[in-house]
Scaffold this motif. Structure first.
Motif, PDB file in Angstrom:
ATOM      1  N   GLN A  82      27.411 -46.223  -9.311  1.00 48.01           N
ATOM      2  CA  GLN A  82      28.476 -45.301  -8.872  1.00 48.01           C
ATOM      3  C   GLN A  82      28.898 -44.325  -9.961  1.00 48.01           C
ATOM      4  O   GLN A  82      30.090 -44.058 -10.142  1.00 48.01           O
ATOM      5  CB  GLN A  82      29.681 -46.103  -8.362  1.00 48.01           C
TER       6      GLN A  82
ATOM      7  N   GLU B 280      29.000 -40.503 -11.719  1.00 54.46           N
ATOM      8  CA  GLU B 280      29.290 -39.213 -11.096  1.00 54.46           C
ATOM      9  C   GLU B 280      27.994 -38.598 -10.557  1.00 54.46           C
ATOM     10  O   GLU B 280      27.945 -38.090  -9.439  1.00 54.46           O
ATOM     11  CB  GLU B 280      29.938 -38.291 -12.129  1.00 54.46           C
ATOM     12  N   LEU B 281      26.936 -38.703 -11.394  1.00 50.96           N
ATOM     13  CA  LEU B 281      25.631 -38.183 -10.989  1.00 50.96           C
ATOM     14  C   LEU B 281      25.149 -38.895  -9.721  1.00 50.96           C
ATOM     15  O   LEU B 281      24.652 -38.277  -8.783  1.00 50.96           O
ATOM     16  CB  LEU B 281      24.648 -38.407 -12.137  1.00 50.96           C
TER      17      LEU B 281
ATOM     18  N   LEU C   6      26.925 -40.370  -7.390  1.00 47.20           N
ATOM     19  CA  LEU C   6      27.703 -40.011  -6.198  1.00 47.20           C
ATOM     20  C   LEU C   6      27.239 -38.657  -5.658  1.00 47.20           C
ATOM     21  O   LEU C   6      27.126 -38.463  -4.449  1.00 47.20           O
ATOM     22  CB  LEU C   6      29.199 -39.980  -6.529  1.00 47.20           C
ATOM     23  N   GLN C   7      26.945 -37.753  -6.587  1.00 51.70           N
ATOM     24  CA  GLN C   7      26.447 -36.425  -6.209  1.00 51.70           C
ATOM     25  C   GLN C   7      25.083 -36.549  -5.525  1.00 51.70           C
ATOM     26  O   GLN C   7      24.835 -35.931  -4.495  1.00 51.70           O
ATOM     27  CB  GLN C   7      26.255 -35.634  -7.495  1.00 51.70           C
ATOM     28  N   ALA C   8      24.203 -37.363  -6.120  1.00 49.57           N
ATOM     29  CA  ALA C   8      22.833 -37.485  -5.612  1.00 49.57           C
ATOM     30  C   ALA C   8      22.799 -38.209  -4.269  1.00 49.57           C
ATOM     31  O   ALA C   8      21.978 -37.890  -3.412  1.00 49.57           O
ATOM     32  CB  ALA C   8      21.968 -38.239  -6.622  1.00 49.57           C
ATOM     33  N   LYS C   9      23.673 -39.182  -4.071  1.00 47.22           N
ATOM     34  CA  LYS C   9      23.618 -40.035  -2.876  1.00 47.22           C
ATOM     35  C   LYS C   9      23.664 -39.221  -1.581  1.00 47.22           C
ATOM     36  O   LYS C   9      22.878 -39.449  -0.663  1.00 47.22           O
ATOM     37  CB  LYS C   9      24.760 -41.060  -2.896  1.00 47.22           C
ATOM     38  N   LYS C  10      24.574 -38.246  -1.542  1.00 47.60           N
ATOM     39  CA  LYS C  10      24.724 -37.449  -0.318  1.00 47.60           C
ATOM     40  C   LYS C  10      23.400 -36.765   0.030  1.00 47.60           C
ATOM     41  O   LYS C  10      23.004 -36.715   1.194  1.00 47.60           O
ATOM     42  CB  LYS C  10      25.780 -36.352  -0.545  1.00 47.60           C
TER      43      LYS C  10
ATOM     44  N   VAL D 214      17.163 -33.692  -4.758  1.00 44.21           N
ATOM     45  CA  VAL D 214      18.286 -33.564  -5.686  1.00 44.21           C
ATOM     46  C   VAL D 214      17.995 -32.331  -6.561  1.00 44.21           C
ATOM     47  O   VAL D 214      16.816 -32.013  -6.796  1.00 44.21           O
ATOM     48  CB  VAL D 214      18.352 -34.887  -6.506  1.00 44.21           C
TER      49      VAL D 214
ATOM     50  N   ILE E 291      19.235 -31.777 -12.558  1.00 37.35           N
ATOM     51  CA  ILE E 291      19.649 -33.186 -12.695  1.00 37.35           C
ATOM     52  C   ILE E 291      18.432 -34.044 -13.057  1.00 37.35           C
ATOM     53  O   ILE E 291      18.463 -34.818 -14.019  1.00 37.35           O
ATOM     54  CB  ILE E 291      20.305 -33.693 -11.390  1.00 37.35           C
TER      55      ILE E 291
END
Ligand code: B4P
Length: 192
Positions: A43, A45-46, A48-52, A60, A64
């Motif tokens: 979890q 920050e990277l 959370l951004q990538a998950k979506k 991605v 990144i």
């Protein structure tokens, strides 16, 4: 160093074969999919951004994944070599990788592309989705989006590496061991 890119569409068996190849040739396995999934699990920050993006089957952003790979390559320079699995996935990533490696005095040795037809890819991924818990394997529309991302953004890498004389295609269907033997034959020609 022997630096291999193992290439193929989603579900082609890059991760499956990389596990066997790292044992056979004592290489470091760099899977951007695995690294991203560990960021998601932690979890960060990277993550959370990538998950979506990953859950939708989108790629991605290049910046990144390039930064993620840079730190792993720099940390592994005393190894026999690397297997890049799922990276590069765009021409911009391939160009960044060439610059990164050349600044370190190394280069890609070969680009092995696993060829698998679309129906088989979809079956494999839906099958894995039954128990993997991966959102991107659970739904055929998402799998189709991943394949479309591959066709539009990733397949142009074939021309890029053909231009460098490093491309070799390998039949990616049949048993895992048969495919492994085919990959080893292609690698052994280069290292012996
Ligand atoms: P990845 O984790 O790279 O995953 P993949 O393309 O799904 O799978 P792979 O080809 O490794 O298949 P596997 O061996 O597991 O990417 C996931 C996501 O991360 C991407 O969609 C993207 O969002 C993001 N991402 C990753 N790298 C990125 C980058 N560089 N830039 C931008 N975004 C990035 O095999 C699949 C299934 O087939 C398994 O269940 C396996 O058991 C089965 N299988 C394997 N070989 C078989 C065989 N011979 N016969 C039958 N089944 C087989």
């Amino acid at each position: 160093m022997f630096n291999l890119i193992l290439f193929g569409p989603p579900g082609a068996g890059k991760g499956t074969q990389s596990e066997k190849l790292i044992e056979q040739y004592n290489l470091i396995h760099l899977s951007t999919g695995d690294i991203l999934r560990s960021e998601v699990a932690a979890q960060t920050e990277l993550g959370l951004q990538a998950k979506k993006l990953m859950d939708r089957g989108d790629l991605v952003p290049d910046e990144i994944v390039i930064e993620m790979i840079r730190s792993k390559v720099e940390a592994g320079l005393d190894a026999n070599g690397f297997i890049f699995d799922g990276f590069p996935r765009t021409v911009a990533q391939a160009e960044a990788l060439d610059i990164l490696l050349s600044n370190l005095g190394i280069s890609i040795s070969c680009f092995l592309a696993l060829a698998v037809d679309e129906e088989e890819l979809i079956n494999r991924l839906l099958n894995r989705g039954k128990d993997s818990g991966r959102a991107d394997d659970a739904d055929e529309n998402i799998i189709q989006n991943r394949i479309a991302e591959y066709v539009n953004k990733t397949a142009p890498l074939i021309g890029y590496y053909k231009g460098q004389g490093k491309f070799k295609d390998v039949v990616g269907t049949g048993s895992v061991d048969d495919i492994f033997n085919r990959l080893c034959e292609s690698i052994d020609v280069l290292i012996n």
